[in-house]
Scaffold this active site. Structure first.
Site, PDB file in Angstrom:
ATOM      1  N   SER A  29       8.210 -62.989 -12.143  1.00  0.00           N
ATOM      2  CA  SER A  29       7.472 -61.984 -10.565  1.00  0.00           C
ATOM      3  C   SER A  29       6.714 -62.697 -10.383  1.00  0.00           C
ATOM      4  O   SER A  29       5.591 -63.640 -10.980  1.00  0.00           O
ATOM      5  CB  SER A  29       7.290 -60.553 -10.358  1.00  0.00           C
ATOM      6  OG  SER A  29       7.278 -59.818  -9.054  1.00  0.00           O
ATOM      7  N   TYR A  71       4.475 -52.369 -13.538  1.00  0.00           N
ATOM      8  CA  TYR A  71       5.415 -53.699 -13.783  1.00  0.00           C
ATOM      9  C   TYR A  71       5.164 -54.830 -13.454  1.00  0.00           C
ATOM     10  O   TYR A  71       4.928 -56.084 -14.169  1.00  0.00           O
ATOM     11  CB  TYR A  71       6.161 -53.673 -11.834  1.00  0.00           C
ATOM     12  CG  TYR A  71       6.750 -54.649 -11.560  1.00  0.00           C
ATOM     13  CD1 TYR A  71       8.146 -54.623 -12.542  1.00  0.00           C
ATOM     14  CD2 TYR A  71       6.814 -56.230 -11.265  1.00  0.00           C
ATOM     15  CE1 TYR A  71       9.032 -55.303 -12.045  1.00  0.00           C
ATOM     16  CE2 TYR A  71       7.789 -56.913 -10.707  1.00  0.00           C
ATOM     17  CZ  TYR A  71       9.050 -56.688 -11.167  1.00  0.00           C
ATOM     18  OH  TYR A  71       9.873 -57.872 -11.143  1.00  0.00           O
TER      19      TYR A  71
END
Length: 361
Positions: free
Chosen positions: A214, A227
Site C-alpha cells: 500500500s 494497517y
C-alpha cells in the site's frame, strides 16, 4: 507507475513546471546568498534545477517503456483474496489473458458470491480453492491442490499474487493489541505463510512473487497505525525476499495502491460505524476521559467521509500487477496512485520529516 490519463499527466506536468519556476528563481538566490555568507564563489544552479525537473516531467508523462512480455501459454498464477475487489477482478483479467488461475477464496466453502462467480466460468483454466491465509492447514491444502492440477508440475508455478488483506483504523490509544495482531495476521503473516508454501514451485519456474502492499507501506498516517504496521512489514519482507531470490532468477515486485476505497468497498459506512462502537466501548476509561467524545466523533466523521473517496476504477492496479507478472523485466515497485498522493509519498519519503509534518499534520 501505471499509464496515466491525459488529465493526470497534465496535472503532474503543471505541478512540475510550477515547482521548476519557483525553484529556478528562488533556490539559486538562496544558495548564492549562502555562498556569499561563507565567503565562497557564487554559482548558478538554475540550469541544474531545470534539467532535474525536465527529467521528472518526462518520467511522469512518458508511457511505460516496453520491456518484453513472457509467453503466457502453459503458465499458472495463484491469487489470494479473490472473493472481492482486486483479487476477484485480477482472476478474471489474467484468465482472459490466457493464464491458468488458481483463485483462493476465503468464503468458497460458505458459497460466497465471489467464489461462485468465478466457478461459473466453467473453465479448465479457472480453479477456485478454499483459502484462509491465516490457516496453515488451508494454505497447505491449497498448495497440494495446485501441485495436483498444474498442467506441467515440472515447470512449477509461474506466479503468486498475495492480495488477501484487511483494513482497519483507529488512534493508537483506542486500538487494542488484538486488533494489531489480527490485521498483521492477515496482511503480513498471511503473505509470508503463502509465499513460503509456494516458493519451491515458484523457484522451479523462475517465476514471480507479487505482493500487495500500500502507499501506507511507505508512509504513515494518523488513525492508520495497525494497517501501516502490517504493510510496512510486507515491504520489508518483499525487499529481503527479492535479494535472496535473485540467485534463483525469481523476480519479486511490490504493488503500492493508493486510495481505492470506493472501487473495492474495503471501507463502508457500516464498517466505520461498527468499528467506531468497538473502539469506544473497549477503550480504557482514562483514555475516553482524556480524549473526550467530541474528539472521537470528529475523527469518526473524518473516516466516514473517506467511504466515498478514491479512484473508482481498479484498472491501474490490474495493469501494474499484470506487468509484474508478464514483463520480462518487471519493476521492483509499482505505484497505482492518484497524483496528489504520489506527490505526498515523495515528500514524506525523501524530504526531512519536519517538512512533511508541517505540510500534512
Amino acid at each position: 507507475m501505471a499509464p496515466l490519463s491525459v488529465f493526470r499527466v497534465a496535472l503532474l506536468v503543471s505541478f512540475s513546471v510550477f515547482l521548476t519556476v519557483v525553484l529556478g528563481f528562488g533556490l539559486p538566490a538562496l544558495l548564492n546568498a549562502a555562498m556569499r555568507m561563507f565567503g565562497l564563489p557564487e554559482t548558478s544552479v538554475t540550469e541544474c534545477i531545470v534539467v532535474l525537473y525536465a527529467v521528472f516531467v518526462l518520467y511522469v508523462a512518458t508511457p511505460r517503456i516496453p520491456r518484453g512480455l513472457v509467453e503466457v501459454k502453459g503458465k499458472a498464477v495463484f491469487i489470494t483474496g479473490c472473493d472481492t475487489g482486486f483479487g476477484n477482478a485480477l482472476a478474471k483479467h489474467l484468465h482472459k489473458l490466457g493464464f491458468t488461475v488458481f483463485a483462493g477464496c476465503f468464503l468458497k466453502d460458505k458459497d460466497g458470491e465471489g467464489a461462485k462467480e468465478l466457478e461459473e466460468f466453467h473453465s479448465d483454466r479457472m480453479k477456485v480453492v478454499q483459502l484462509d491465509v491465516c490457516s496453515e492447514e488451508q494454505v497447505n491444502k491449497a498448495v497440494e491442490f495446485i501441485k495436483d492440477n498444474l498442467e506441467d508440475s515440472e515447470r512449477g508455478l509461474w506466479a503468486v499474487v498475495n492480495n488477501a488483506g484487511v483494513a482497519t483504523f483507529g488512534e493508537v490509544e483506542f486500538t487494542s493489541m488484538d486488533t494489531y495482531k489480527q490485521v498483521s495476521e492477515v496482511n503480513l503473516w498471511g503473505t509470508i505463510r503463502v509465499t513460503k508454501a509456494v516458493l519451491p514451485l515458484i523457484r522451479r519456474a523462475k517465476g514471480r512473487v507479487v505482493n500487495l502492499a500500500s502507499m501506507y507501506g511507505r508512509m504513515g498516517n494518523a488513525m492508520r497505525s495497525p494497517y501501516c504496521v502490517s504493510k510496512y512489514g510486507v515491504e520489508a519482507f518483499s525487499d529481503c525476499l527479492r535479494y535472496e531470490m535473485k540467485t534463483w532468477g525469481v523476480k519479486v515486485s511490490i504493488i503500492e495502491p493508493g486510495n481505492f476505497i470506493v472501487a473495492t468497498g474495503i471501507l463502508t459506512r457500516d464498517i466505520v460505524a461498527s468499528t467506531a462502537n468497538k473502539l469506544w466501548n473497549e477503550a480504557p476509561s482514562d483514555v475516553k476521559e482524556d480524549y473526550g467524545k467530541t474528539h472521537f466523533e470528529q475523527h469518526m466523521a473524518l473516516m466516514r467521509s473517506y467511504c466515498n473517496s478514491g479512484q473508482r476504477d481498479v484498472a491501474p492496479v490490474l495493469d501494474d500487477i499484470t506487468d509484474a507478472v508478464m514483463s520480462k523485466r518487471p519493476y521492483t515497485r509499482y505505484n497505482p496512485i492518484e497524483p496528489h498522493w504520489w506527490i505526498r509519498a515523495q515528500v514524506m519519503t525523501h524530504l526531512p520529516a519536519a517538512i512533511s509534518d508541517l505540510l500534512y499534520f
